[in-house]
Design a protein around this motif. Structure first.
Motif, PDB file in Angstrom:
ATOM      1  N   SER A 168      64.757  32.365  65.651  1.00 15.20           N
ATOM      2  CA  SER A 168      64.063  31.036  65.258  1.00 15.20           C
ATOM      3  C   SER A 168      63.657  31.416  63.799  1.00 15.20           C
ATOM      4  CB  SER A 168      63.391  30.458  65.286  1.00 15.20           C
ATOM      5  OG  SER A 168      61.728  31.225  64.908  1.00 15.20           O
ATOM      6  N   MET A 169      64.780  30.287  62.191  1.00 14.71           N
ATOM      7  CA  MET A 169      64.470  30.048  61.423  1.00 14.71           C
ATOM      8  C   MET A 169      63.340  31.545  60.972  1.00 14.71           C
ATOM      9  SD  MET A 169      66.180  26.926  59.975  1.00 14.71           S
ATOM     10  CE  MET A 169      66.294  27.610  57.917  1.00 14.71           C
ATOM     11  N   VAL A 170      62.409  30.565  61.339  1.00 11.27           N
ATOM     12  CA  VAL A 170      60.746  31.604  60.902  1.00 11.27           C
ATOM     13  C   VAL A 170      60.593  33.029  61.087  1.00 11.27           C
ATOM     14  CG1 VAL A 170      58.341  31.658  61.067  1.00 11.27           C
ATOM     15  CG2 VAL A 170      59.270  29.361  61.115  1.00 11.27           C
ATOM     16  N   GLU A 171      61.691  33.656  61.965  1.00 18.64           N
ATOM     17  CA  GLU A 171      61.814  34.604  62.618  1.00 18.64           C
ATOM     18  C   GLU A 171      62.397  35.354  61.787  1.00 18.64           C
ATOM     19  OE1 GLU A 171      61.113  35.763  66.991  1.00 18.64           O
ATOM     20  OE2 GLU A 171      62.321  34.203  66.361  1.00 18.64           O
ATOM     21  N   GLU A 173      63.619  34.354  58.025  1.00 12.86           N
ATOM     22  CA  GLU A 173      63.302  33.989  56.849  1.00 12.86           C
ATOM     23  C   GLU A 173      62.140  35.023  56.898  1.00 12.86           C
ATOM     24  OE1 GLU A 173      64.072  29.751  55.422  1.00 12.86           O
ATOM     25  OE2 GLU A 173      62.060  30.616  56.710  1.00 12.86           O
ATOM     26  N   ALA A 174      61.015  35.495  57.416  1.00 11.84           N
ATOM     27  CA  ALA A 174      59.847  36.167  57.335  1.00 11.84           C
ATOM     28  C   ALA A 174      60.665  37.892  57.207  1.00 11.84           C
ATOM     29  CB  ALA A 174      58.752  36.106  58.638  1.00 11.84           C
ATOM     30  N   LYS A 184      64.351  33.812  48.032  1.00  8.72           N
ATOM     31  CA  LYS A 184      64.259  32.912  48.750  1.00  8.72           C
ATOM     32  C   LYS A 184      65.639  31.746  48.978  1.00  8.72           C
ATOM     33  CE  LYS A 184      60.180  30.327  49.855  1.00  8.72           C
ATOM     34  NZ  LYS A 184      59.072  29.936  49.850  1.00  8.72           N
ATOM     35  N   THR A 188      66.852  31.332  52.473  1.00  4.48           N
ATOM     36  CA  THR A 188      67.323  29.888  53.106  1.00  4.48           C
ATOM     37  C   THR A 188      68.268  29.702  53.993  1.00  4.48           C
ATOM     38  OG1 THR A 188      64.872  30.194  51.956  1.00  4.48           O
ATOM     39  CG2 THR A 188      65.654  27.573  53.220  1.00  4.48           C
ATOM     40  N   ARG A 192      69.725  29.294  57.039  1.00  2.00           N
ATOM     41  CA  ARG A 192      70.507  27.907  58.372  1.00  2.00           C
ATOM     42  C   ARG A 192      71.767  28.164  59.035  1.00  2.00           C
ATOM     43  NH1 ARG A 192      72.012  25.161  60.765  1.00  2.00           N
ATOM     44  NH2 ARG A 192      70.860  22.681  60.475  1.00  2.00           N
ATOM     45  N   GLN A 271      66.099  25.949  65.064  1.00  2.00           N
ATOM     46  CA  GLN A 271      65.125  26.923  64.189  1.00  2.00           C
ATOM     47  C   GLN A 271      64.418  26.084  63.690  1.00  2.00           C
ATOM     48  OE1 GLN A 271      69.091  28.023  65.049  1.00  2.00           O
ATOM     49  NE2 GLN A 271      68.484  29.422  66.529  1.00  2.00           N
ATOM     50  N   GLN A 272      64.305  24.888  63.601  1.00  2.00           N
ATOM     51  CA  GLN A 272      63.774  23.399  63.127  1.00  2.00           C
ATOM     52  C   GLN A 272      64.735  23.537  61.387  1.00  2.00           C
ATOM     53  OE1 GLN A 272      61.427  27.309  63.526  1.00  2.00           O
ATOM     54  NE2 GLN A 272      61.570  25.994  65.884  1.00  2.00           N
TER      55      GLN A 272
END
Length: 328
Positions: A168-171, A173-174, A184, A188, A192, A271-272
């Motif tokens: 996922s994007m969250v995983e 990016e973190a 940042k 992103t 993406r 990935q939202q």
């Protein structure tokens, strides 16, 4: 063990359980998109099996783990296409097979990793098959591939398969934000565009021009779909530099039209992610049935270029078919 693997907890938990219960299989097939962590997981699996620290197997610090990480441990053999070559030749597989009867140097296992297994020639795959059918007790094979459909069904059926899902994007990016190496906004945008592949995201971050180039190709392909026949030949020329370029761009196009397909069917992006202007433009231009036919055409092209073909001619045929699909 497996602490350094980003995501894929279900797979690593299964592998850890196999080690703990001493029910390790003789052959594995790790499949998934490029850069997602398949080869890294194969290496970490080898470390966990052979590590000198049995209290914390796969420690990453003992001499065995360090040698495996640097790909110079005698009981872990990794083969893939040689530099400048598109395929894994039968000679490489035969060399690996010739060493299978040699008992492990220090541990209980001899681990054979084939990276880019789909690139084995038919002769190489047939040569490997007998070793999979009659494995010696201490040999483990791990086939790493982004195109499992290109591997013989008889080989696939003899492997325990694990398919690595996009992160996922969250995983992602973190993980990149924790490193603190990139801005940042750049992270992103790269995440993406990477389609769930940390390796691709890192590649895009280190090669900013790649993303600009892909945006350019999407504009060119959009013009083709709008009826600009000249784009058939100009795109075919630049994308046919070599097989690696063709495969990379095909994977990107397939992923792109897959995202467009989600939008056409009223689903959110993976990935939202939020649709960008290019997504919206393609969404307005294409119909669902035609979009799916384009994806099928691109997959057919992917299968075709696995052989020794004229890349420019194949791209031209592909784009002509795509234009006909759009025209209806």
């Amino acid at each position: 063990m497996f602490e350094t693997i980003q995501g894929h907890q279900t797979i690593t938990k299964h592998l850890a359980n196999e080690i703990d219960s001493q029910q390790v299989s003789h052959a594995y097939l790790f499949s998934g998109i490029d850069g997602i962590g398949k080869k890294k997981t194969a290496r970490e699996f080898a470390k966990a099996l052979l590590c000198q620290d049995r209290e914390s197997p796969g420690c990453g610090h003992c001499s065995v783990c360090l040698q495996i990480e640097h790909e110079n441990y005698p009981d872990v053999k990794i083969i893939g296409p040689k530099a400048g070559v598109d395929s894994i030749k039968i000679s490489q597989v035969r060399e690996m097979i010739s060493e299978l009867a040699i008992k492990p140097y220090s541990g209980d296992w001899r681990i054979n990793i084939i990276d880019g297994a789909e690139k084995m020639t038919p002769e190489a795959q047939n040569s490997l098959l007998k070793s999979l059918e009659e494995p010696l007790s201490y040999n483990i094979f791990i086939l790493v591939t982004s195109h499992p459909q290109s591997i013989l069904p008889t080989i696939r059926s003899r492997c325990q398969s694990y398919h690595f899902q996009p992160l996922s994007m969250v995983e992602m990016e973190a993980a990149f934000f924790e490193q603190g190496e990139f801005e940042k906004q750049a992270v992103t945008e790269a995440v993406r565009a990477a389609g769930g592949s940390p390796g691709m995201a890192l590649y895009l971050l280190n090669n900013g021009e790649i993303q600009k180039e892909r945006t350019h190709y999407l504009r060119e392909l959009y013009s083709l779909l709008k009826g600009d026949e000249i784009k058939i030949f100009t795109l075919a020329e630049v994308l046919s530099k070599d097989k690696a370029t063709s495969q990379e761009m095909l994977e990107f196009f397939i992923h792109w039209f897959y995202e467009v397909n989600l939008l056409l069917e009223g689903h959110p992006l993976p990935q939202q992610g939020e649709p960008n202007p290019a997504h919206r433009a393609y969404h307005q231009l294409l119909e669902n049935e035609k979009n799916q036919a384009i994806i099928k055409t691109l997959f057919e092209m992917m299968a075709t270029i696995q052989y020794n073909v004229n890349l420019r001619l194949q791209w031209e045929k592909c784009f002509i078919k795509i234009m006909k699909i759009q025209k209806g």
